[in-house]
Design a protein around this motif. Structure first.
Motif, PDB file in Angstrom:
ATOM      1  N   SER A 178     -50.029 -16.453 -12.103  1.00 22.22           N
ATOM      2  CA  SER A 178     -50.870 -15.965 -11.018  1.00 22.22           C
ATOM      3  C   SER A 178     -52.240 -16.609 -11.194  1.00 22.22           C
ATOM      4  N   VAL A 179     -52.654 -17.368 -10.187  1.00 17.70           N
ATOM      5  CA  VAL A 179     -53.751 -18.317 -10.362  1.00 17.70           C
ATOM      6  C   VAL A 179     -54.961 -17.957  -9.499  1.00 17.70           C
ATOM      7  N   VAL A 180     -56.156 -18.066 -10.092  1.00 21.25           N
ATOM      8  CA  VAL A 180     -57.390 -17.944  -9.322  1.00 21.25           C
ATOM      9  C   VAL A 180     -58.120 -19.292  -9.372  1.00 21.25           C
ATOM     10  N   LEU A 181     -58.500 -19.816  -8.223  1.00 24.62           N
ATOM     11  CA  LEU A 181     -59.264 -21.061  -8.189  1.00 24.62           C
ATOM     12  C   LEU A 181     -60.750 -20.728  -8.165  1.00 24.62           C
ATOM     13  N   ILE A 206     -58.985 -17.464  -4.427  1.00 21.00           N
ATOM     14  CA  ILE A 206     -60.115 -18.373  -4.644  1.00 21.00           C
ATOM     15  C   ILE A 206     -61.418 -17.610  -4.643  1.00 21.00           C
ATOM     16  N   VAL A 207     -62.336 -18.074  -5.514  1.00 18.56           N
ATOM     17  CA  VAL A 207     -63.687 -17.520  -5.540  1.00 18.56           C
ATOM     18  C   VAL A 207     -64.635 -18.658  -5.262  1.00 18.56           C
ATOM     19  N   ARG A 208     -65.489 -18.479  -4.274  1.00 19.23           N
ATOM     20  CA  ARG A 208     -66.441 -19.539  -3.963  1.00 19.23           C
ATOM     21  C   ARG A 208     -67.846 -18.988  -3.788  1.00 19.23           C
ATOM     22  N   GLY A 209     -68.816 -19.851  -3.988  1.00 15.23           N
ATOM     23  CA  GLY A 209     -70.203 -19.447  -3.804  1.00 15.23           C
ATOM     24  C   GLY A 209     -70.813 -20.237  -2.671  1.00 15.23           C
ATOM     25  N   ALA A 210     -72.068 -19.994  -2.393  1.00 15.84           N
ATOM     26  CA  ALA A 210     -72.732 -20.742  -1.339  1.00 15.84           C
ATOM     27  C   ALA A 210     -72.967 -22.168  -1.818  1.00 15.84           C
ATOM     28  N   GLU A 211     -73.137 -23.096  -0.873  1.00 13.29           N
ATOM     29  CA  GLU A 211     -73.430 -24.469  -1.247  1.00 13.29           C
ATOM     30  C   GLU A 211     -74.752 -24.492  -2.003  1.00 13.29           C
ATOM     31  N   ARG A 229     -57.730  -8.470 -11.628  1.00 12.64           N
ATOM     32  CA  ARG A 229     -56.468  -8.427 -10.900  1.00 12.64           C
ATOM     33  C   ARG A 229     -55.272  -8.790 -11.764  1.00 12.64           C
ATOM     34  N   GLY A 230     -55.523  -9.013 -13.026  1.00 14.55           N
ATOM     35  CA  GLY A 230     -54.416  -9.324 -13.920  1.00 14.55           C
ATOM     36  C   GLY A 230     -53.859 -10.725 -13.729  1.00 14.55           C
ATOM     37  N   ALA A 231     -54.625 -11.623 -13.124  1.00 12.43           N
ATOM     38  CA  ALA A 231     -54.176 -13.009 -13.029  1.00 12.43           C
ATOM     39  C   ALA A 231     -54.309 -13.656 -14.404  1.00 12.43           C
ATOM     40  N   ASN A 232     -53.469 -14.652 -14.682  1.00  9.68           N
ATOM     41  CA  ASN A 232     -53.510 -15.177 -16.044  1.00  9.68           C
ATOM     42  C   ASN A 232     -54.048 -16.600 -16.158  1.00  9.68           C
ATOM     43  N   LEU A 233     -54.467 -17.196 -15.035  1.00 17.07           N
ATOM     44  CA  LEU A 233     -54.964 -18.559 -15.152  1.00 17.07           C
ATOM     45  C   LEU A 233     -56.061 -18.814 -14.120  1.00 17.07           C
ATOM     46  N   VAL A 234     -57.189 -19.360 -14.613  1.00 20.85           N
ATOM     47  CA  VAL A 234     -58.267 -19.753 -13.709  1.00 20.85           C
ATOM     48  C   VAL A 234     -58.379 -21.270 -13.748  1.00 20.85           C
ATOM     49  N   LEU A 235     -58.311 -21.910 -12.581  1.00 15.79           N
ATOM     50  CA  LEU A 235     -58.516 -23.361 -12.504  1.00 15.79           C
ATOM     51  C   LEU A 235     -59.912 -23.594 -11.955  1.00 15.79           C
ATOM     52  N   ALA A 236     -60.771 -24.162 -12.775  1.00 14.77           N
ATOM     53  CA  ALA A 236     -62.178 -24.281 -12.380  1.00 14.77           C
ATOM     54  C   ALA A 236     -62.501 -25.712 -11.974  1.00 14.77           C
ATOM     55  N   ASP A 237     -62.956 -25.863 -10.762  1.00 13.83           N
ATOM     56  CA  ASP A 237     -63.416 -27.146 -10.243  1.00 13.83           C
ATOM     57  C   ASP A 237     -64.884 -27.312 -10.653  1.00 13.83           C
ATOM     58  N   THR A 238     -65.306 -28.533 -10.839  1.00 14.34           N
ATOM     59  CA  THR A 238     -66.740 -28.792 -11.064  1.00 14.34           C
ATOM     60  C   THR A 238     -67.151 -29.944 -10.160  1.00 14.34           C
ATOM     61  N   ALA A 239     -68.423 -30.039  -9.916  1.00 16.30           N
ATOM     62  CA  ALA A 239     -68.914 -31.119  -9.069  1.00 16.30           C
ATOM     63  C   ALA A 239     -68.729 -32.444  -9.787  1.00 16.30           C
TER      64      ALA A 239
END
Lengths: 349, 492
Positions: A178-181, A206-211, A229-239
């Motif tokens: 169960s994945v959160v971006l 997905i969790v996003r912030g303002a530009e 939420r008991g998700a087990n994996l976060v995939l984090a994007d970076t600029a």
């Protein structure tokens, strides 16, 4: 900061003065004969030489050929087994695949000194596979108890970080995770939108912030949501960022620290590399390793004509394993890295 | 790992010295180094071969110049040859007699097409044109959105529809003609060159819009593949030129030479930063120096001569050396220097910069300079010529006037005082204090290798550390007397 500005200004002023003096003292150098170059340097299509021309392509043929070489080595000594032409051909194949001068030279040295008792192609294959065989090529997703696994994706602009994350999300969700971006690229216009489309496509949260907001905060929030939420994996994007800017690298170090704080745990930091990248990848790897403790590579856009041979140099120099290979734009176009298959593709025309 | 070619050749040339002519063996050795350096700079192998042969023709049997070492002679030949290849033919953008002038951008994924489209639009706007952007990249998620955001940043309208690329381009052109825009820039989907479907798409867009110019956007970090890419696009689209991006990275950028070498079309624009203003016409000489890994002192000098007002320079430089440098002078200098482009970029062009300074240069934000300008401009004439009269209440006023705070004003004044001190010491022949002292080892090295117009002394590290090709060697003594205000770094 201002100090440097002042230095620069002063330096340029002095330079201005120097200019005149240098100009005045310049003696006209003897003009070199000018050889007019043609507009187009290389007219014919560039053909990669085929290593198979060295040896018959069929397995039995290859075996008999290597037997022949083996016999010849016995009779003529090891060095006799490789001609200069053969060495040059190997060099050309490696250089054209972006393996780089230093690594190519090292491989050739080895071939020269040890010869190729099992046939040139087979020996070369073995050597490359051995070079690529560093570290684990699988992604670690087992976090400590009560913590959320975080995979952080870093790299320069335009290598395909966001797309890679989308594909990884799709794969992991298919495997039951169960994945959160985390849309940590808050710099590029519409980067978060792009990731949101992937979230929609794959069904990830997905969790996003303002530009322009703080990327660390976005990733922190994503980890918080995953934990709640008991998700087990976060995939984090970076600029995407220049690896030559210490400010941007410092920011990345900070993002990694934030992501590694409880309840998050950074298990993989993946440097995403474009297969078309040349020798600059070495410099990228060095700087990103120093800033963000990179654990492996994702090689993207391998479906083009580029071969991504630079990963051989990176494995040799830094011991960085390739963990992901992207071969297209579809959700399913993500492959685990198989050194043998990769080397075959690298060597075949 | 990446030794600059100039260093490599300098090493060989130790053994080559004092011979009037390069022997075939010397030439082979030198050209071998050239080959390696070009390969390390990512120039494609067949282009390297053709190039090295051309250099060989240039050098073969040529009498060596008295003022250059053999190594320098080889570098000069390579440098000249690079400039010839990179700048031999140039493309001057002309505008269609019947507007709009249509420009199509194509390139691989991630080369930076969308950003380049916006930068190009901004450039045309600066030329007094009315550009219009068409977002025909319907492939990458959010590409249209990205172009919209960028378009609003530069005040250029963006056209898009969610139909298909060909219809979007057609409708966009019609719209541009209707609202009277004279330059239209079409952003197309990124593609992998072997992808036939996408190549067919860009071809269809090109056929439907009949562009006046078709530019291939190419990433400076590209490796050997640059040739395949350029050829595939050239075969499909008949390119009119190249745009190179990401020159702010530390890649040598040999891909530019590869692409230029196989399509025979000029590089027209270059982009060297994320910000939209980091974009300008391409300078072959800069690229040549970059591929060779040399500092770019010649460009710098020429650029300075071209853009700077000579009278202002001479005037303030004179006062600087006389130790009467005022904030007014500083402002004048700053304005002159800024005409040449981003300060960070300029500093990087200076040869012999230490890694620390390079890093710092990278992080110089040109907006900081705006602040500095604003602060100085908020001062009265009297304050500028005599900063010591600036007391607390004046500081508050200046901070308010410039939209900064007192701390920033203080910092500037302190730094300026330091600089004045430094200048005085320099003028009086003293050693260089403070940050400039860091440059001493570098300058000393340059001095030791005898390449520096040593009258520049400590500061000469900036000016002389490169194997400045046309700088005659060994003129140290004479020059020192002329400009003998500075202690030679050796003595420190």
């Amino acid at each position: 900061m201002i100090t440097y500005v002042l230095i620069a200004v002063v330096a340029l002023v002095v330079l201005g003065l120097a200019t005149r003096v240098v100009r005045a003292r310049r003696r006209p150098a003897a003009p070199l004969p000018v050889a007019p170059l043609p507009e187009v340097l290389v007219e014919a299509p560039v053909e990669r030489p085929n290593l198979d021309t060295l040896e018959p392509a069929t397995l039995s043929g290859r075996l008999s050929a290597s037997r022949g070489v083996f016999d010849r080595i016995r009779s003529s000594g090891i060095r006799g087994s490789l001609t200069n032409d053969q060495i040059e051909l190997v060099e050309e194949v490696l250089l054209r695949s972006d393996v780089g001068v230093a690594t190519t030279t090292a491989i050739l040295e080895k071939l020269r000194s040890e010869g190729a008792p099992e046939g040139l192609v087979a020996t070369l294959r073995q050597e490359l596979v051995a070079l690529l065989n560093v570290g684990s090529s699988t992604m670690n997703s087992v976090a400590d108890d009560g913590r959320v696994a975080v995979w952080l994706f870093v790299g320069v602009n335009g290598v395909g970080k966001t797309t890679t994350i989308g594909k990884v999300a799709s794969r992991e969700i298919a495997n039951g995770a169960s994945v959160v971006l985390a849309a940590g690229d808050t710099f590029r216009a519409a980067a978060a939108d792009q990731l949101a489309m992937w979230a929609e496509r794959t069904g990830a949260d997905i969790v996003r912030g303002a530009e322009g907001s703080d990327p660390g905060a976005v990733i922190h929030d994503a980890i918080g949501r995953a934990a709640a939420r008991g998700a087990n994996l976060v995939l984090a994007d970076t600029a995407g960022r220049r690896h030559t800017s210490s400010n941007l690298l410092d920011e990345l170090s900070k993002v990694r620290r934030v992501a590694d704080r409880e309840p998050g745990q950074v298990l993989e930091t993946i440097l995403v590399l474009d297969a078309t990248t040349g020798q600059n990848a070495v410099s990228q790897a060095r700087e990103f390793m120093a800033a963000a403790n990179v654990s492996g590579l994702a090689l993207t856009k391998l479906d083009g004509t580029a071969r991504g041979g630079i990963v051989v140099a990176l494995a040799k120099e830094f011991g960085l394993p390739v963990k992901l290979v992207g071969v297209g734009e579809g959700v399913a176009d993500l492959r685990p890295f198989e050194p043998a298959a990769f080397v075959d593709a690298l060597l075949d025309a | 790992m990446f030794d600059a070619l100039s260093d490599r050749l300098e090493r060989i040339s130790q053994s080559l010295r004092s011979r009037g002519r390069l022997s075939p063996a010397d030439l082979d050795e030198a050209l071998g180094e050239v080959r390696t350096a070009l390969l390390e700079a990512d120039v494609e192998l067949s282009v390297v071969r053709a190039f090295v042969e051309a250099v060989r023709t240039r050098l073969d049997g040529a009498a060596l110049s008295q003022s250059l070492s053999p190594g320098q002679q080889v570098i000069k030949a390579v440098h000249d040859q690079l400039i010839e290849v990179l700048g031999g033919t140039t493309l001057k953008v002309t505008y269609a007699s019947q507007p709009p002038t249509v420009i199509l951008l194509a390139g691989l994924q991630g080369a930076g097409k969308t950003t380049t489209a916006a930068k190009l639009a901004r450039w045309f706007k600066q030329q007094g044109r009315q550009p219009y952007l068409i977002a025909a990249d319907l492939q990458r998620p959010a590409a249209v959105e990205q172009l919209r955001v960028l378009g609003s940043q530069i005040g250029v309208d963006v056209f898009s529809q969610s139909t298909d690329p060909v219809s979007v381009a057609r409708a966009g052109l019609a719209e541009a003609a209707r609202i009277g825009r004279d330059v239209v820039i079409i952003d197309t989907a990124g593609r992998l060159s072997i992808d036939d479907a996408l190549m067919a798409e860009v071809k269809a867009v090109s056929g439907a819009t009949n562009p006046h110019y078709t530019f291939l956007v190419i990433d400076a970090m590209t490796g050997q593949d640059a040739v395949q890419t350029a050829r595939a696009f050239h075969d499909t689209l008949e390119l009119s030129g190249l745009i190179v991006t990401k020159l702010d990275y530390d890649a040598r950028g040999g891909a530019v030479l590869s692409a230029r070498g196989v399509v025979g079309r000029p590089v027209v624009f270059a982009s060297d930063g994320e910000k939209l203003e980091n974009f300008d016409l391409f300078h072959p000489d800069r690229m040549a120096s970059r591929i060779l890994g040399m500092g770019d002192i010649l460009t710098l000098i020429e650029e300075a001569e071209r853009t700077m007002d000579k009278d202002v320079m001479a005037d303030t430089a004179g006062r600087l050396m006389a130790g009467q440098f005022t904030l007014d002078d500083f402002l004048a200098q700053l304005t002159q220097v800024r005409k040449m482009g981003s300060l960070g970029g300029l500093m990087k062009m200076m040869p012999g910069m230490t890694k620390d300074i390079r890093k710092a240069a990278d992080n110089i934000d040109d907006r900081d300079l705006n602040r500095v300008e604003a602060i100085i401009k908020s001062m009265t004439k009297a304050e500028r010529s005599n900063p010591t009269i600036i007391d607390g209440s004046r500081r508050t006023r200046i901070a308010k006037g410039s939209g900064t705070n007192v701390a920033a004003v203080n910092q500037l004044l302190n730094q300026f005082k330091e600089m004045q001190k430094m200048m005085k010491q320099m003028a009086g022949g003293g050693a260089l204090p403070g940050p400039l002292a860091k440059l001493a080892p570098m300058a000393a090295r340059a001095q030791a290798s005898g390449q520096m117009p040593s009258g520049l002394g400590g500061l000469g590290g900036f000016g002389g550390a490169s194997p400045t090709l046309a700088t005659p060697k060994g003129g140290g003594g004479k020059k020192k007397k002329k400009g003998g205000r500075v202690t030679p770094p050796k003595n420190r």
